[in-house]
Design a protein around this motif. Structure first.
Motif, PDB file in Angstrom:
ATOM      1  N   UNK A 134       1.023  -1.094  -0.042  1.00 49.29           N
ATOM      2  CA  UNK A 134      -0.089  -0.036  -0.022  1.00 49.29           C
ATOM      3  C   UNK A 134       0.835   1.247   0.158  1.00 49.29           C
ATOM      4  N   UNK A 135       1.942   1.295   0.930  1.00 46.01           N
ATOM      5  CA  UNK A 135       2.738   2.490   1.040  1.00 46.01           C
ATOM      6  C   UNK A 135       3.557   2.467  -0.583  1.00 46.01           C
ATOM      7  N   UNK A 136       3.594   1.376  -1.155  1.00 42.58           N
ATOM      8  CA  UNK A 136       4.495   1.478  -2.281  1.00 42.58           C
ATOM      9  C   UNK A 136       3.751   2.216  -3.693  1.00 42.58           C
ATOM     10  N   UNK A 137       2.274   1.738  -3.403  1.00 38.77           N
ATOM     11  CA  UNK A 137       1.619   2.551  -4.448  1.00 38.77           C
ATOM     12  C   UNK A 137       1.346   3.979  -4.165  1.00 38.77           C
ATOM     13  N   UNK A 138       1.716   4.511  -2.881  1.00 40.77           N
ATOM     14  CA  UNK A 138       1.537   5.866  -2.782  1.00 40.77           C
ATOM     15  C   UNK A 138       3.079   6.371  -3.298  1.00 40.77           C
ATOM     16  N   UNK A 139       4.093   5.897  -3.101  1.00 38.56           N
ATOM     17  CA  UNK A 139       5.619   5.933  -3.299  1.00 38.56           C
ATOM     18  C   UNK A 139       5.591   6.076  -4.917  1.00 38.56           C
ATOM     19  N   UNK A 140       4.791   5.266  -5.739  1.00 38.18           N
ATOM     20  CA  UNK A 140       4.808   5.333  -6.999  1.00 38.18           C
ATOM     21  C   UNK A 140       4.176   6.545  -7.669  1.00 38.18           C
ATOM     22  N   UNK A 141       3.034   6.958  -6.842  1.00 40.09           N
ATOM     23  CA  UNK A 141       2.312   8.245  -7.443  1.00 40.09           C
ATOM     24  C   UNK A 141       3.360   9.489  -7.328  1.00 40.09           C
ATOM     25  N   UNK A 142       3.844   9.509  -5.926  1.00 40.21           N
ATOM     26  CA  UNK A 142       4.775  10.899  -5.756  1.00 40.21           C
ATOM     27  C   UNK A 142       5.851  10.626  -6.717  1.00 40.21           C
ATOM     28  N   UNK A 143       6.512   9.386  -6.988  1.00 43.49           N
ATOM     29  CA  UNK A 143       7.454   9.395  -8.042  1.00 43.49           C
ATOM     30  C   UNK A 143       7.154  10.182  -9.484  1.00 43.49           C
ATOM     31  N   UNK A 144       6.111   9.758  -9.920  1.00 46.34           N
ATOM     32  CA  UNK A 144       5.563  10.205 -11.114  1.00 46.34           C
ATOM     33  C   UNK A 144       5.274  11.818 -11.026  1.00 46.34           C
ATOM     34  N   UNK A 145       4.947  12.241 -10.041  1.00 42.86           N
ATOM     35  CA  UNK A 145       4.887  13.530  -9.778  1.00 42.86           C
ATOM     36  C   UNK A 145       6.173  14.306  -9.485  1.00 42.86           C
ATOM     37  N   UNK A 146       7.319  13.629  -9.120  1.00 38.31           N
ATOM     38  CA  UNK A 146       8.695  14.155  -9.312  1.00 38.31           C
ATOM     39  C   UNK A 146       8.960  14.231 -10.487  1.00 38.31           C
ATOM     40  N   UNK A 147       8.806  13.294 -11.321  1.00 38.53           N
ATOM     41  CA  UNK A 147       9.328  13.222 -12.573  1.00 38.53           C
ATOM     42  C   UNK A 147       8.714  14.229 -13.612  1.00 38.53           C
TER      43      UNK A 147
END
Length: 501
Positions: A134-147
């Motif tokens: 579940x935390x990794x799903x949040x992490x992946x969304x944040x990573x997309x926004x960083x990029x």
């Protein structure tokens, strides 16, 4: 008469000295430092584009760099790179198939977790795995926004924490350790969120554990065979040549090795590890510019130590991976059963435990006997006091090896693609390659391979077409501003001269 004889002797001595100097310095179009996969890929690219006048200087007695295989316990094992990471569109997977490299697709779901009293706590870990996902799903969304430049980069630790994950028990910590430290060879607190996932995005999540008894480095050997014939190998590949000084001018780069040999190239390519560049074992004259030094020291070398143990018989679980939930500070926590189908034959009786990050300096500096005692204490916690002592132990030492100073690079927080451009940018006619310089696959074999090709093409563009990249630091009132990359167009006559010369 005596005066004439003296003058003749002086003249002869002068000529002799000039001839000796000429013999001592080898002149080439391109000098490549390092015969790992980056250096070999660069040399092959030059060869394929008509540039034959190059030499590769390798500090060790072999090619392959951090792809190294040795015999242990009746089989050959990989001390360094061991996986093809990503099997879709990955150039290393294509090469592994081309050269029939044998191995096994790793099954990361075939896991058992044992605690410090030896109990099987795998079922108890299910809830932890789910929360981490579940935390990794949040992490992946944040990573997309960083990029997309909507959010600043953060560490994996920050992203996981904000996603609701903070390991507090040994079981939770080993679950995270298996997913992150095992991949990046560094702590989540210092690993960039922006850096993670690119390999999986471009290829896939499958990983191929190489067991080929010719070695993972057979790929490098095979690439080299395509342009290094037996008659040419001695001229184009110089082993046991540890570069000590690099002297660059407007017209070329001169490399001096510890044995006193000198090699001058119109162009030079460094493919040494970022650990070597940070260690100051190579003296650059003049000093590398501030913008280059700044980038070199922003990067980190991951620490990764694969410890092999040969036992008289097998006493461990049949699972491919055995995790040890001993404390919230993992120690000898990730074990691989090298007798699962597809790795080594039954009866090989070899266990592999991987030490990572802060564990590694202690292990490399202490004796193998001390390491064996520490390892056996963990195994006895998991399997009881009646298990046998190992017949032999193998502890690689990449961190303390002066040709590497670490396992592979890790991308720290806030480093962006512009920083990678600066890291790989040439300084005059001195170019930089190696896995650390690749903006998407740093730390991976494919990063090293592709960087070698990229840098060779950059040299070819300058050498053959007169299209030369250059970096200029933009300074505003003493403060570094955004880097400016300039393409220099040399006159075609000059380019023709360089090709013919």
């Amino acid at each position: 008469m005596k005066r004439i004889l003296i003058m003749m002797m002086v003249a002869m001595t002068t000529v002799s000295s000039k001839q000796l100097s000429k013999r001592a310095t080898e002149e080439r179009k391109v000098v490549i430092v390092g015969a790992g996969i980056a250096g070999i890929a660069a040399a092959k690219t030059l060869h394929e584009n008509g540039v034959e006048d190059f030499v590769i200087l390798e500090g060790s007695d072999r090619i392959g760099g951090r792809m190294r295989q040795v015999e242990f316990g009746g089989v050959k094992v990989e001390l360094g790179a061991n996986w093809v990471q990503g099997l879709r569109n990955n150039p290393i997977w294509e090469l592994a198939q081309k050269y029939n490299i044998s191995g096994k697709i790793s099954d990361y779901d075939d896991v058992i977790i044992r605690n410090k009293t030896g109990n099987d706590v795998t079922d108890q870990a299910e809830e932890a795995w789910e929360r981490l996902e579940t935390a990794q799903e949040y992490l992946e969304t944040w990573r997309e926004q960083i990029r997309e430049d909507k959010l600043p980069d953060v560490s994996l630790r920050v992203a996981l924490k904000l996603g609701g994950w903070q390991p507090k028990t040994p079981l939770e910590k080993v679950v995270e350790y298996f997913d992150y430290e095992f991949e990046y060879a560094d702590a989540t607190e210092v690993t960039s969120l922006n850096n993670t996932g690119m390999n999986n995005e471009d290829f896939d999540e499958e990983e191929y554990f190489v067991t080929d008894q010719r070695g993972f480095g057979h790929i490098v050997d095979s690439l080299a065979d395509e342009f290094l014939s037996p008659n040419e190998a001695r001229r184009r590949l110089q082993l046991n040549k540890v570069v000590k000084t690099v002297n660059r001018t407007d017209t070329g780069v001169t490399f001096t090795t510890t044995d006193g040999s000198t090699y001058r190239g119109e162009y030079g390519l460094m493919t040494v590890s970022i650990g070597v560049l940070e260690s100051d074992v190579i003296d650059f004259t003049p000093d590398l510019p501030a913008w280059k030094v700044e980038e070199i020291y922003q990067f980190r070398m991951g620490l990764y130590c694969k410890i092999f143990l040969k036992f008289p018989y097998k006493f461990w679980n049949d699972n491919e991976y055995i995790l040890y939930a001993g404390s919230v500070w993992p120690r000898y926590a990730i074990w691989q059963n090298l007798e699962v189908p597809g790795i080594f034959p039954n009866g090989t009786n070899i266990l592999l435990v991987t030490a990572i990050a802060s564990e590694v300096p202690r292990i490399e500096l202490q004796s193998d006997e001390t390491t064996q005692q520490e390892v056996m204490a963990v195994l006895r916690n998991m399997y009881g006091n009646n298990i046998p002592e190992p017949e032999s132990i193998l502890v690689p030492r990449w961190l303390t090896n002066p040709l590497f100073f670490g396992a592979y690079s890790n991308w720290p927080v806030h480093v962006n693609t512009r920083d990678f451009e600066k890291l790989s940018a040439p300084v005059g006619r001195l170019y930089f390659g190696g896995e650390a310089t690749h903006p998407r696959y740093n730390g991976y074999v494919q990063g090293g391979y592709l960087s070698g090709i990229d840098q060779a093409n950059a040299i070819l563009n300058c050498l053959q077409k007169g299209i030369c990249k250059s970096y200029q630091s933009a300074v505003n009132q003493g403060t570094s501003a955004a880097p400016v990359f300039v393409v220099l167009l040399l006159p075609m006559t000059a380019a023709m001269f360089l090709v013919r010369g």
